[in-house]
Design a protein around this motif. Structure first.
Motif, mmCIF file in Angstrom:
data_model
loop_
_atom_site.group_PDB
_atom_site.id
_atom_site.type_symbol
_atom_site.label_atom_id
_atom_site.label_comp_id
_atom_site.label_asym_id
_atom_site.label_seq_id
_atom_site.Cartn_x
_atom_site.Cartn_y
_atom_site.Cartn_z
ATOM 1 N N ILE A 1 67.219 -20.528 -26.459
ATOM 2 C CA ILE A 1 65.824 -20.562 -26.879
ATOM 3 C C ILE A 1 65.590 -19.203 -27.520
ATOM 4 O O ILE A 1 65.526 -18.186 -26.842
ATOM 5 N N MET A 2 65.532 -19.192 -28.848
ATOM 6 C CA MET A 2 65.528 -17.936 -29.584
ATOM 7 C C MET A 2 64.178 -17.225 -29.530
ATOM 8 O O MET A 2 64.100 -16.075 -29.145
ATOM 9 N N ALA A 3 63.151 -17.906 -29.988
ATOM 10 C CA ALA A 3 61.870 -17.226 -30.157
ATOM 11 C C ALA A 3 60.735 -18.236 -30.165
ATOM 12 O O ALA A 3 60.944 -19.427 -30.364
ATOM 13 N N GLU B 1 66.558 -16.867 -24.208
ATOM 14 C CA GLU B 1 66.948 -17.531 -22.959
ATOM 15 C C GLU B 1 68.197 -18.383 -23.178
ATOM 16 O O GLU B 1 68.211 -19.294 -24.001
ATOM 17 N N LYS B 2 69.247 -18.089 -22.410
ATOM 18 C CA LYS B 2 70.504 -18.834 -22.493
ATOM 19 C C LYS B 2 70.340 -20.168 -21.773
ATOM 20 O O LYS B 2 69.812 -20.221 -20.661
ATOM 21 N N THR B 3 70.799 -21.228 -22.409
ATOM 22 C CA THR B 3 70.696 -22.559 -21.814
ATOM 23 C C THR B 3 71.961 -23.346 -22.114
ATOM 24 O O THR B 3 72.831 -22.896 -22.856
ATOM 25 N N ALA B 4 72.029 -24.524 -21.561
ATOM 26 C CA ALA B 4 73.102 -25.453 -21.886
ATOM 27 C C ALA B 4 72.472 -26.611 -22.639
ATOM 28 O O ALA B 4 71.370 -27.037 -22.319
ATOM 29 N N LEU C 1 64.664 -7.409 -32.330
ATOM 30 C CA LEU C 1 63.933 -7.609 -31.080
ATOM 31 C C LEU C 1 64.873 -7.772 -29.900
ATOM 32 O O LEU C 1 65.965 -8.301 -30.040
ATOM 33 N N THR C 2 64.414 -7.327 -28.754
ATOM 34 C CA THR C 2 65.155 -7.540 -27.531
ATOM 35 C C THR C 2 64.447 -8.616 -26.720
ATOM 36 O O THR C 2 63.281 -8.924 -26.953
ATOM 37 N N LYS C 3 65.174 -9.172 -25.756
ATOM 38 C CA LYS C 3 64.643 -10.243 -24.935
ATOM 39 C C LYS C 3 63.308 -9.843 -24.325
ATOM 40 O O LYS C 3 63.169 -8.775 -23.752
ATOM 41 N N GLY C 4 62.306 -10.689 -24.509
ATOM 42 C CA GLY C 4 60.987 -10.466 -23.938
ATOM 43 C C GLY C 4 60.033 -9.683 -24.811
ATOM 44 O O GLY C 4 58.847 -9.633 -24.531
ATOM 45 N N PRO D 1 63.696 -28.752 -20.306
ATOM 46 C CA PRO D 1 63.144 -28.156 -19.070
ATOM 47 C C PRO D 1 62.988 -26.628 -19.199
ATOM 48 O O PRO D 1 61.969 -26.074 -18.800
ATOM 49 N N ALA D 2 63.987 -25.962 -19.777
ATOM 50 C CA ALA D 2 63.915 -24.504 -19.947
ATOM 51 C C ALA D 2 62.862 -24.134 -20.996
ATOM 52 O O ALA D 2 62.135 -23.153 -20.834
ATOM 53 N N ILE D 3 62.756 -24.934 -22.071
ATOM 54 C CA ILE D 3 61.771 -24.663 -23.125
ATOM 55 C C ILE D 3 60.356 -24.749 -22.555
ATOM 56 O O ILE D 3 59.514 -23.873 -22.768
ATOM 57 N N LEU D 4 60.090 -25.807 -21.799
ATOM 58 C CA LEU D 4 58.759 -25.985 -21.221
ATOM 59 C C LEU D 4 58.424 -24.861 -20.245
ATOM 60 O O LEU D 4 57.269 -24.468 -20.129
#
Length: 194
Positions: A158-160, A176-179, A5-8, A188-191
């Motif tokens: 955040i993988m999937a 989604e790349k996060t720290a 799978l690709t992003k999105g 915050p990014a997950i939500l």
């Protein structure tokens, strides 16, 4: 047959009218290599790499109702099980596995978010052969494979997301790349992905 799978990208987890009921996320990486010829001979160099897989459970309102990770290995009354924390990546195959029995999840569960983080802070581009995959646990067929090294200089991803839509489970590749050294840092990014 594996689907990369690709992003999105989104796919249904139903095949030929039969819905998958058991899946697992496998996370694998290699032990850090010792630095240089002398480092290899005398045991110097190299640092231990500890990647962690997590599964976060959300309800219809987008509220976190359970978290399965290295400090809580079971969730949703045993419907989700983390097989244990690997601190180094030592061993072949999947180093950490989270098993999910979708048929045992209550109807109130809307989505499961799978994350990976580097607990000691190494960025993914420095981790050898790191990958994450989602597998149909009934017949051991890969549904999706993600290469973590492509995440670059980040410590969290955040993988999937597995989510219910019209009574059917679907997979959304987020990428989604996060720290973050744990999923808590990534919330915050997950939500924002729900």
């Amino acid at each position: 047959m594996s689907v990369s799978l690709t992003k999105g990208q989104k796919i249904s987890l139903s095949k030929n009218g039969a819905t998958l009921t058991r899946v697992f996320m496998g996370l694998g990486w290699d032990v850090a290599k010792k630095g240089g010829l002398l480092g290899g001979l005398f045991g110097g160099g190299g640092e231990s790499i500890d990647l962690d897989a997590s599964c976060l459970v959300f309800d219809e309102r987008g509220e976190l109702v359970d978290e399965i990770w290295f400090r809580q290995l079971k969730g949703m009354h045993g419907a989700i099980v983390h097989t244990g924390d690997n601190l180094t990546g030592d061993g072949d195959g999947d180093d950490e596995v989270i098993k999910v029995d979708l048929s045992k999840l209550p109807a109130s569960v809307k989505s499961l978010v799978f994350t990976v983080n580097s607990f000691r802070g190494q960025t993914f581009d420095k981790v050898a052969n790191a990958s994450c995959r989602l597998v149909d646990d009934t017949n051991q067929k890969e549904l999706a494979v993600f290469a973590l090294s492509e995440a670059g200089s980040h410590t969290g991803l955040i993988m999937a997301k597995l989510y219910r839509h019209n009574g059917e489970w679907k997979l959304h590749a987020i990428g989604e790349k996060t720290a973050g050294k744990t999923f808590h840092d990534m919330m915050p990014a997950i939500l924002g992905m729900l």
